[in-house]
Enzyme design. Structure first.
Site, mmCIF file in Angstrom:
data_model
loop_
_atom_site.group_PDB
_atom_site.id
_atom_site.type_symbol
_atom_site.label_atom_id
_atom_site.label_comp_id
_atom_site.label_asym_id
_atom_site.label_seq_id
_atom_site.Cartn_x
_atom_site.Cartn_y
_atom_site.Cartn_z
ATOM 1 N N ARG A 22 4.050 12.709 43.552
ATOM 2 C CA ARG A 22 4.383 11.277 43.622
ATOM 3 C C ARG A 22 3.163 10.356 43.502
ATOM 4 O O ARG A 22 3.114 9.481 42.665
ATOM 5 C CB ARG A 22 5.112 11.009 44.948
ATOM 6 C CG ARG A 22 5.807 9.691 44.986
ATOM 7 C CD ARG A 22 6.627 9.497 46.243
ATOM 8 N NE ARG A 22 6.466 10.534 47.243
ATOM 9 C CZ ARG A 22 7.436 10.954 48.033
ATOM 10 N NH1 ARG A 22 8.640 10.449 47.907
ATOM 11 N NH2 ARG A 22 7.192 11.864 48.950
ATOM 12 N N VAL A 54 12.405 21.808 40.107
ATOM 13 C CA VAL A 54 12.129 23.215 39.774
ATOM 14 C C VAL A 54 10.767 23.621 40.357
ATOM 15 O O VAL A 54 10.571 24.741 40.832
ATOM 16 C CB VAL A 54 12.105 23.395 38.232
ATOM 17 C CG1 VAL A 54 11.502 24.726 37.821
ATOM 18 C CG2 VAL A 54 13.522 23.272 37.679
ATOM 19 N N ARG A 79 7.812 31.820 60.282
ATOM 20 C CA ARG A 79 7.928 33.175 60.818
ATOM 21 C C ARG A 79 6.705 33.525 61.668
ATOM 22 O O ARG A 79 6.822 34.135 62.729
ATOM 23 C CB ARG A 79 8.087 34.195 59.686
ATOM 24 C CG ARG A 79 8.270 35.589 60.243
ATOM 25 C CD ARG A 79 8.399 36.660 59.192
ATOM 26 N NE ARG A 79 8.256 37.959 59.837
ATOM 27 C CZ ARG A 79 7.098 38.527 60.094
ATOM 28 N NH1 ARG A 79 5.973 37.940 59.739
ATOM 29 N NH2 ARG A 79 7.055 39.687 60.713
ATOM 30 N N ARG A 81 14.362 13.586 55.357
ATOM 31 C CA ARG A 81 13.468 12.421 55.395
ATOM 32 C C ARG A 81 14.223 11.398 56.245
ATOM 33 O O ARG A 81 15.063 10.665 55.737
ATOM 34 C CB ARG A 81 13.215 11.893 53.988
ATOM 35 C CG ARG A 81 12.510 12.903 53.051
ATOM 36 C CD ARG A 81 12.009 12.194 51.809
ATOM 37 N NE ARG A 81 11.631 13.089 50.719
ATOM 38 C CZ ARG A 81 10.418 13.629 50.565
ATOM 39 N NH1 ARG A 81 9.489 13.409 51.458
ATOM 40 N NH2 ARG A 81 10.151 14.394 49.523
ATOM 41 N N GLY A 101 9.556 16.735 52.184
ATOM 42 C CA GLY A 101 9.827 17.588 51.019
ATOM 43 C C GLY A 101 9.468 19.026 51.375
ATOM 44 O O GLY A 101 8.366 19.284 51.846
ATOM 45 N N ILE A 106 3.785 20.322 48.220
ATOM 46 C CA ILE A 106 3.312 20.789 46.909
ATOM 47 C C ILE A 106 2.319 19.811 46.293
ATOM 48 O O ILE A 106 1.556 20.172 45.417
ATOM 49 C CB ILE A 106 4.478 21.034 45.924
ATOM 50 C CG1 ILE A 106 5.250 19.752 45.635
ATOM 51 C CG2 ILE A 106 5.387 22.148 46.415
ATOM 52 C CD1 ILE A 106 6.135 19.849 44.394
ATOM 53 N N ASP A 107 2.311 18.545 46.762
ATOM 54 C CA ASP A 107 1.486 17.524 46.114
ATOM 55 C C ASP A 107 -0.018 17.681 46.361
ATOM 56 O O ASP A 107 -0.824 17.092 45.655
ATOM 57 C CB ASP A 107 1.908 16.119 46.584
ATOM 58 C CG ASP A 107 3.298 15.741 46.092
ATOM 59 O OD1 ASP A 107 3.924 16.548 45.380
ATOM 60 O OD2 ASP A 107 3.758 14.633 46.441
HETATM 61 O O1 F6P Z 1 6.407 15.107 48.402
HETATM 62 C C1 F6P Z 1 6.744 16.139 47.583
HETATM 63 C C2 F6P Z 1 7.642 15.698 46.468
HETATM 64 O O2 F6P Z 1 8.124 16.857 45.853
HETATM 65 C C3 F6P Z 1 6.998 14.767 45.426
HETATM 66 O O3 F6P Z 1 6.205 15.450 44.503
HETATM 67 C C4 F6P Z 1 8.211 14.118 44.820
HETATM 68 O O4 F6P Z 1 7.907 12.866 44.270
HETATM 69 C C5 F6P Z 1 9.123 13.957 46.001
HETATM 70 O O5 F6P Z 1 8.753 14.954 46.933
HETATM 71 C C6 F6P Z 1 10.581 14.081 45.684
HETATM 72 O O6 F6P Z 1 11.299 13.830 46.832
HETATM 73 P P1 F6P Z 1 12.857 14.052 46.983
HETATM 74 O O7 F6P Z 1 13.086 15.533 47.061
HETATM 75 O O8 F6P Z 1 13.208 13.352 48.236
HETATM 76 O O9 F6P Z 1 13.486 13.487 45.748
#
Ligand code: F6P
Length: 352
Positions: A171, A262, A20, A71, A10, A126-127
């Site tokens: 997640r 978003v 950079r 992924r 992600g 971001i998690d």
């Molecule tokens: O791992 C970061 C994340 O943004 C999670 O918060 C979210 O569940 C997941 O990726 C979403 O993944 P994708 O963009 O593959 O739907």
């Protein structure tokens, strides 16, 4: 060195700032830098090319990732990893910087078994679910985005005396909900690690709504920030709450907003840019010094790992990172216990 860099999993705001810096520091220190497009999948397909300063000029302020991400389903297989190693040999890569979240860092650890290759990971997700890292690249921006969205929602909610349930990404880790919820003056914060069942959640929230909208009270809105990791669907929760609103909060109605992707986009905050730049620089230096199978972490809890030239940055073996990540995700990490204890201390203040 012939230094390759990739972004994987992600995307997160600040990946470009890290990229950079790896290119700039790498070239300035006399190394050749090549970019791998589309993460591990691009590596498998040989989607690789030189990167110079002109390619990365002005990208610090951009969200997403210039290199693209993926992924990959092939890379996690042993055959995929063998192919990735031979691709790196084909391109004469001596060091690889992997910028990504916990899955990407697990991949970096697998590649590091090649003694001819130095592999250095940078935490970007971001998690905020990467072990031994206080703040991963992208978290600060995501928190700010959520807070801004909640502020906007609060404006309209107050105009109509409404309850809003706002679902945010994360997640398996509720950090975004916890941090942004407090900052946005949420009345309740829900995240998966609380391990609450549906009925228990509904009862808790009903109590919160009764307090918020008690006769003679001053509240004009109630905000519930819910992490996507909570096992109950947001729509189901809203449905259950709405069945009791006439009794719990007469004259009030309830809406839901799922912020989704978003939260992952947008220009990185100054903090994310600085964290990414300093980690990117430390990655080049670490690779130069011969480090491999390591991650550079920002503001590492407990000062775990080895010192670097940057007081905020520690160097930690990827095996340790992955073990701590597993503890964060299965709920046994003391870091998670600390985060939850801090939130518990302010919980009673949320819905006053
Ligand atoms: O791992 C970061 C994340 O943004 C999670 O918060 C979210 O569940 C997941 O990726 C979403 O993944 P994708 O963009 O593959 O739907």
């Amino acid at each position: 060195m012939r230094l390759a860099v990739l972004t994987s999993g992600g995307d997160s705001p600040g990946m470009n700032a890290a990229l950079r810096t790896v290119v700039a520091a790498g070239r300035q220190r006399g190394h050749e830098v090549i970019g791998v497009r589309r993460g591990y999948q691009g590596l498998l397909e040989g989607d690789v090319g030189p990167l110079d300063l002109a390619d990365v000029e002005g990208i610090t302020r951009l969200g997403g990732t210039l290199l693209g991400s993926s992924r990959s389903t092939e890379f996690p297989t042993p055959a995929g990893q063998e192919k990735a190693r031979s691709r790196l040999r084909e391109h004469d890569v001596s060091a690889l910087v992997v910028i990504g979240g916990n899955g990407s860092l697990a991949g970096a650890h697998l590649l590091a078994t090649d003694p001819a290759l130095r592999v250095v990971g940078l935490p970007a997700s971001i998690d905020n679910d990467v072990g031994h890292c206080g703040l991963a690249i992208g978290v600060d921006t995501a928190v700010n985005t959520i807070v801004e969205a909640c502020d906007r929602i609060s404006d309209t909610a107050r105009a109509h005396r409404r309850v809003f349930v706002v679902e945010v990404m994360g997640r398996s880790c509720g950090y975004l909900a916890m941090r942004a919820g407090v900052a946005a003056e949420a009345d309740a914060i829900l995240f998966g690690e609380q391990k609450l069942g549906e009925d228990e959640i509904v009862e808790r929230l009903r109590g919160v709504l009764r307090r918020c909208f008690a006769a003679g009270g001053y509240k004009k809105r109630a905000l519930i920030v819910k992490s996507e990791g909570v096992a109950v669907k947001t729509s189901q929760l809203v449905e259950r709450l709405s069945q009791h609103l006439a009794e719990d909060a007469p004259g009030v109605d309830v809406r839901e907003t799922v912020l989704g992707h978003v939260v992952r986009g947008g220009s990185p905050s100054a903090t994310d840019r600085v964290v990414a730049q300093r980690l990117g620089f430390a990655a080049v230096v670490a690779a130069e010094q011969g480090a491999s199978d390591v991650m550079l972490g920002w503001d590492v809890p407990g000062g775990f790992g080895e010192k670097t030239g940057d007081p905020q940055v520690r160097k930690i073996a990827l095996t340790e990172v992955l073990a701590e990540t597993a503890r964060l995700l299965d709920g046994t990490s003391p870091v998670l216990a600390r985060r939850m204890a801090m939130l518990a201390q302010v919980e009673d203040l949320l819905a006053i």
